[in-house]
Design a protein around this motif. Structure first.
Motif, mmCIF file in Angstrom:
data_model
loop_
_atom_site.group_PDB
_atom_site.id
_atom_site.type_symbol
_atom_site.label_atom_id
_atom_site.label_comp_id
_atom_site.label_asym_id
_atom_site.label_seq_id
_atom_site.Cartn_x
_atom_site.Cartn_y
_atom_site.Cartn_z
ATOM 1 N N ASN A 1 0.814 -1.214 0.000
ATOM 2 C CA ASN A 1 0.000 0.000 0.000
ATOM 3 C C ASN A 1 0.853 1.273 0.000
ATOM 4 O OD1 ASN A 1 -2.448 1.382 -0.070
ATOM 5 N ND2 ASN A 1 -2.535 1.577 2.155
ATOM 6 N N PRO A 2 1.697 1.437 -1.017
ATOM 7 C CA PRO A 2 2.522 2.642 -1.102
ATOM 8 C C PRO A 2 1.685 3.847 -1.512
ATOM 9 C CG PRO A 2 2.795 1.341 -3.084
ATOM 10 C CD PRO A 2 1.909 0.537 -2.163
ATOM 11 N N SER A 3 2.325 4.979 -1.693
ATOM 12 C CA SER A 3 1.621 6.199 -2.097
ATOM 13 C C SER A 3 1.020 6.024 -3.490
ATOM 14 C CB SER A 3 2.599 7.377 -2.117
ATOM 15 O OG SER A 3 3.567 7.198 -3.147
ATOM 16 N N ALA A 4 0.063 6.890 -3.830
ATOM 17 C CA ALA A 4 -0.576 6.819 -5.153
ATOM 18 C C ALA A 4 0.451 6.995 -6.261
ATOM 19 C CB ALA A 4 -1.666 7.876 -5.256
ATOM 20 N N LYS A 5 1.445 7.840 -6.037
ATOM 21 C CA LYS A 5 2.484 8.052 -7.038
ATOM 22 C C LYS A 5 3.234 6.761 -7.325
ATOM 23 C CE LYS A 5 6.621 10.821 -8.015
ATOM 24 N NZ LYS A 5 7.523 11.901 -7.509
ATOM 25 N N VAL A 6 3.580 6.033 -6.275
ATOM 26 C CA VAL A 6 4.295 4.760 -6.431
ATOM 27 C C VAL A 6 3.370 3.709 -7.035
ATOM 28 C CG1 VAL A 6 5.490 2.897 -5.214
ATOM 29 C CG2 VAL A 6 5.913 5.283 -4.579
ATOM 30 N N GLN A 7 2.106 3.702 -6.611
ATOM 31 C CA GLN A 7 1.144 2.754 -7.179
ATOM 32 C C GLN A 7 1.041 2.930 -8.694
ATOM 33 O OE1 GLN A 7 -2.584 3.198 -5.114
ATOM 34 N NE2 GLN A 7 -1.768 2.473 -3.163
ATOM 35 N N ASN A 8 0.971 4.171 -9.136
ATOM 36 C CA ASN A 8 0.883 4.431 -10.580
ATOM 37 C C ASN A 8 2.138 3.956 -11.305
ATOM 38 O OD1 ASN A 8 -1.684 5.667 -11.182
ATOM 39 N ND2 ASN A 8 -1.032 7.406 -9.948
ATOM 40 N N LYS A 9 3.279 4.169 -10.713
ATOM 41 C CA LYS A 9 4.522 3.716 -11.314
ATOM 42 C C LYS A 9 4.541 2.194 -11.444
ATOM 43 C CE LYS A 9 9.563 4.037 -10.770
ATOM 44 N NZ LYS A 9 10.666 4.570 -9.924
ATOM 45 N N LEU A 10 4.064 1.512 -10.408
ATOM 46 C CA LEU A 10 4.033 0.044 -10.422
ATOM 47 C C LEU A 10 3.007 -0.474 -11.427
ATOM 48 C CD1 LEU A 10 4.276 -0.534 -6.562
ATOM 49 C CD2 LEU A 10 6.031 -1.112 -8.244
ATOM 50 N N LEU A 11 1.834 0.152 -11.480
ATOM 51 C CA LEU A 11 0.809 -0.275 -12.435
ATOM 52 C C LEU A 11 1.263 -0.067 -13.867
ATOM 53 C CD1 LEU A 11 -2.322 1.143 -10.590
ATOM 54 C CD2 LEU A 11 -1.925 -1.280 -11.116
ATOM 55 N N LYS A 12 1.964 1.029 -14.121
ATOM 56 C CA LYS A 12 2.473 1.288 -15.462
ATOM 57 C C LYS A 12 3.498 0.222 -15.854
ATOM 58 C CE LYS A 12 2.824 5.532 -16.611
ATOM 59 N NZ LYS A 12 3.246 6.959 -16.729
ATOM 60 N N ALA A 13 4.317 -0.192 -14.888
ATOM 61 C CA ALA A 13 5.295 -1.246 -15.153
ATOM 62 C C ALA A 13 4.600 -2.585 -15.397
ATOM 63 C CB ALA A 13 6.267 -1.359 -13.980
ATOM 64 N N LEU A 14 3.522 -2.859 -14.639
ATOM 65 C CA LEU A 14 2.788 -4.105 -14.812
ATOM 66 C C LEU A 14 2.138 -4.197 -16.188
ATOM 67 C CD1 LEU A 14 1.118 -4.518 -11.310
ATOM 68 C CD2 LEU A 14 2.650 -6.153 -12.406
ATOM 69 N N ALA A 15 1.768 -3.051 -16.752
ATOM 70 C CA ALA A 15 1.149 -3.043 -18.078
ATOM 71 C C ALA A 15 2.096 -3.575 -19.146
ATOM 72 C CB ALA A 15 0.688 -1.636 -18.437
ATOM 73 N N LYS A 16 3.387 -3.648 -18.838
ATOM 74 C CA LYS A 16 4.370 -4.158 -19.794
ATOM 75 C C LYS A 16 4.441 -5.687 -19.770
ATOM 76 C CE LYS A 16 7.203 0.031 -19.460
ATOM 77 N NZ LYS A 16 8.527 0.599 -19.071
ATOM 78 N N THR A 17 3.811 -6.317 -18.777
ATOM 79 C CA THR A 17 3.724 -7.785 -18.734
ATOM 80 C C THR A 17 2.239 -8.146 -18.649
ATOM 81 O OG1 THR A 17 4.049 -7.705 -16.318
ATOM 82 C CG2 THR A 17 5.965 -8.164 -17.683
ATOM 83 N N PRO A 18 1.504 -7.916 -19.746
ATOM 84 C CA PRO A 18 0.041 -8.001 -19.725
ATOM 85 C C PRO A 18 -0.492 -9.427 -19.739
ATOM 86 C CG PRO A 18 0.793 -7.468 -21.927
ATOM 87 C CD PRO A 18 2.021 -7.533 -21.063
#
Length: 297
Positions: free
Chosen positions: A18-35
């Motif tokens: 449960n990191p900050s929203a900024k970190v969550q967005n960074k992680l979600l963007k990275a996850l989109a690269k392994t769809p």
């Protein structure tokens, strides 16, 4: 690629902190690269938060677009929620309107069948007394005693909490998921510091953990019974398995790497006979503590 799968797992675990929203967005963007399907399931949880909705919608859309054969209600619901996010964004961002149209096209072609969550409520699971061949030879009294012993072992050894099914270790115990299946595929996350197993069609054993690593049909006598290589993470870490069973062939990916490919499923219950045409998916507790979660079939 192995690196991508491992990075995806690390991103997923980081989100659980449960990191900050900024970190969550960074992680979600990275996850989109392994769809893949697990990424879509995870991203849905972040669609309701305005601070992460756009990035989560991108991850959902990308996973669906990269896997056109991936259908079912889970995917359809995720796409519809992502479409709502983009529709709201389109009021002030013209590019978001293109995403709305893209998702509309994905929904129009979406297959009706797809992965569904397997119940983690153990009341819907059953204790496995013996393999089908052995059960067929047991007399009524012996079968009744064996069923009582299996039910007791299940009650003592297996628990569920927060979507995770856990085997405490100690006395061996096998439990069967609801239903029986012919040709199928499933995703599941597992972890153990020792060894455990998963049975498909009520027979054979996909090994989990151990010295050789996860993913092989360890009961095979004639065909491959060890994984092509050890793709497991460190002891005690979660491993993601993607299993496909088609006719008498089994393919297993562990952490995004194929360790068993199109290997014949031998009938370990009745050696020499063809594999059963259908059967249950079973979790095998073999003495070492083990956990299972994110089970979708």
């Amino acid at each position: 690629p192995a690196g991508g799968a491992r990075k995806s797992q690390l991103h997923r675990r980081a989100l659980e902190l449960n990191p900050s929203a900024k970190v969550q967005n960074k992680l979600l963007k990275a996850l989109a690269k392994t769809p893949e399907f697990p990424v879509l399931v995870l991203a849905v949880k972040y669609l309701d938060n305005p601070a992460t909705a756009e990035t989560a919608a991108l991850a959902v859309k990308t996973a669906a677009a990269k896997n056109p054969d991936m259908g079912g209600e889970i995917v359809a619901s995720a796409l519809k929620k992502a479409q709502e996010v983009y529709a709201e964004l389109a009021k002030s961002d013209a590019d978001a309107g293109y995403a709305v149209d893209e998702i509309k096209g994905l929904l129009a072609k979406l297959p009706a069948e797809g992965f569904a969550a397997v119940a983690t409520d153990l009341a819907q699971w059953s204790a496995v007394t013996a393999d089908p061949a052995r059960r067929a030879t047991m007399k009524a009294a012996a079968l009744k005693r064996a069923e009582a012993a299996a039910a007791k072992a299940m009650q003592q050894s297996w628990t569920t909490a927060d979507g995770t099914i856990a085997y405490a270790g100690g006395e061996p115990s096998t439990i069967a998921a609801p239903g029986t299946y012919e040709n199928f595929e499933f995703w599941i996350d597992c972890r153990t510091r020792g060894a455990a197993g998963i049975a498909v069609r009520s027979t054979n054993r996909i090994g989990l953990g151990g010295d050789a690593g996860s993913g092989a049909l360890t009961g095979n006598r004639t065909h491959a019974s060890t994984p092509a290589f050890d793709a497991d993470n460190a002891d005690g870490e979660w491993n993601t398995l993607h299993v496909k069973v088609v006719d008498d062939r089994v393919t297993v990916e562990v952490n995004g790497r194929t360790v068993t490919e199109n290997v014949i499923l031998e009938n370990t219950c009745a050696p020499g006979e063809a594999a059963y045409a259908s059967g249950a998916i079973e979790l095998l507790g073999e003495g070492d503590a083990a956990e299972f979660c994110d089970f979708y079939r």
